[in-house]
Design an enzyme around this catalytic site. Sequence first.
Site, PDB file in Angstrom:
ATOM      1  N   ARG A  21      25.997  38.934  35.701  1.00  0.00           N
ATOM      2  CA  ARG A  21      27.426  39.222  35.578  1.00  0.00           C
ATOM      3  C   ARG A  21      28.267  38.147  36.261  1.00  0.00           C
ATOM      4  O   ARG A  21      29.332  37.772  35.763  1.00  0.00           O
ATOM      5  CB  ARG A  21      27.733  40.613  36.148  1.00  0.00           C
ATOM      6  CG  ARG A  21      29.144  41.090  35.853  1.00  0.00           C
ATOM      7  CD  ARG A  21      29.293  42.562  36.138  1.00  0.00           C
ATOM      8  NE  ARG A  21      29.095  42.878  37.551  1.00  0.00           N
ATOM      9  CZ  ARG A  21      29.148  44.119  38.041  1.00  0.00           C
ATOM     10  NH1 ARG A  21      29.371  45.145  37.237  1.00  0.00           N
ATOM     11  NH2 ARG A  21      28.957  44.333  39.325  1.00  0.00           N
ATOM     12  N   LYS A  47      34.391  40.337  36.836  1.00  0.00           N
ATOM     13  CA  LYS A  47      34.701  40.811  38.190  1.00  0.00           C
ATOM     14  C   LYS A  47      35.443  39.731  38.983  1.00  0.00           C
ATOM     15  O   LYS A  47      34.998  39.295  40.049  1.00  0.00           O
ATOM     16  CB  LYS A  47      33.420  41.253  38.898  1.00  0.00           C
ATOM     17  CG  LYS A  47      33.620  42.333  39.943  1.00  0.00           C
ATOM     18  CD  LYS A  47      32.305  42.932  40.364  1.00  0.00           C
ATOM     19  CE  LYS A  47      32.475  43.965  41.457  1.00  0.00           C
ATOM     20  NZ  LYS A  47      33.261  45.136  41.015  1.00  0.00           N
ATOM     21  N   GLU A  61      39.114  52.894  32.681  1.00  0.00           N
ATOM     22  CA  GLU A  61      38.287  53.107  33.860  1.00  0.00           C
ATOM     23  C   GLU A  61      39.162  53.435  35.057  1.00  0.00           C
ATOM     24  O   GLU A  61      40.394  53.352  34.989  1.00  0.00           O
ATOM     25  CB  GLU A  61      37.396  51.911  34.162  1.00  0.00           C
ATOM     26  CG  GLU A  61      38.125  50.614  34.467  1.00  0.00           C
ATOM     27  CD  GLU A  61      37.154  49.474  34.766  1.00  0.00           C
ATOM     28  OE1 GLU A  61      36.837  49.288  35.950  1.00  0.00           O
ATOM     29  OE2 GLU A  61      36.713  48.780  33.827  1.00  0.00           O
TER      30      GLU A  61
END
Length: 387
Positions: free
Chosen positions: A132, A234, A270
């Site tokens: 990620r 992220k 989310e």
Amino acid sequence: MIRRTVNFPSLRKLLLRPSYLSSSKIGAYNGYASQPSPLPIPDPTYSDDDEYANVDWDSLGFGLMPTDFMYVTKCSAGQNFGHGQLNRYGNIELSPSAGVLNYGQGLFEGTKAYRKENGQLLLFRPEENAIRMKIGAERMCMTAPSIDQFVDALKQTALANKRWVPPPGKGSLYLRPLLLGSGPVLGLAPAPEYTFLIYASPVRNYFKEGSAPLNLYVEEDFDRASQRGTGSVKTISNYAPVLMAQNRAKSRGFSDVLYLDSNSKKNLEEVSSCNIFIAKGKTISTPAISGTILSGITRKSVIEIGSDLGYQVEERVVAVDELTEADEVFCTGTAVGVAPVGSITYQNKRVDYKTGSGTICQELCKTILGIQTGSIEDKKGWIVEFD
């Protein structure tokens, strides 16, 4: 059971020797460990035979508790990261014109190390964090460490701070990898140098409610992310913008904010720092990854475990109106684990959900935590053991 075991039998004792601390192997890294530090630096005057730090493990929350060491390495743009160093935990030096400070060119990850009864340490799917970060680095025009180096750095950091890993059942050592555009820039451009570092802190429950059910507020005035933006990676720039909505919700007695899609404002996205699931009957649904939702590692694991347990798991568009019909709602994330939601308030209407014994959430939580802590056999090769 697929088990990958890595042995570092003498690293921690070597690190804790005064002679080693004074050598060139541990210490300032190109001026990194600047002094003095406003944060309390761990006391180096302890025995390398100390199994645990002096911590009240029963009172542990999710706040920063500085540990002994952090991992640091640098590289120039277009080059590869070399072997990093374990430095004493402390401040870092950055140019005022560093890319991360001026243009937010930075990424972070989060994972946890757990302690088994036999003293071994466990990491849960660390390769997924490394992958990620590489995906995020490509999106942000950054240089990322290799998957092997990322995982090895996690092991080194956890082992060097082993006395801060809580006893079994008392929490975990949270590991925070950072990738920073540390090189100086003035005009808008990728930084010429990058820093990869990892620090650690012992933690337990993320939310102040502990393991009690959360109360969420559906946010309609602010968006977390938009299509074709950076919501799926992220990056550090995704998180400060949620603080206003989050603080407003908390001032009204809610645990956190649940965001809707930025286009129609009709579909679930989310929570501020975790993914969302709803359950009805034997069906579990979660918003599909569509460029605005972070692909959580706990989310991915829960989807697979849920299927293994016999549930029908769907990744799809989940309309906010479905909240009124759901039996259960729960959140997933590295920090939060699998957390039950007791209620959600949307347009001044509150809906309550089933929590506690016999719920899908509880079953998933016990299963994934059991795998993470080694009390349930890992049949998927998710766990990395080392000591």
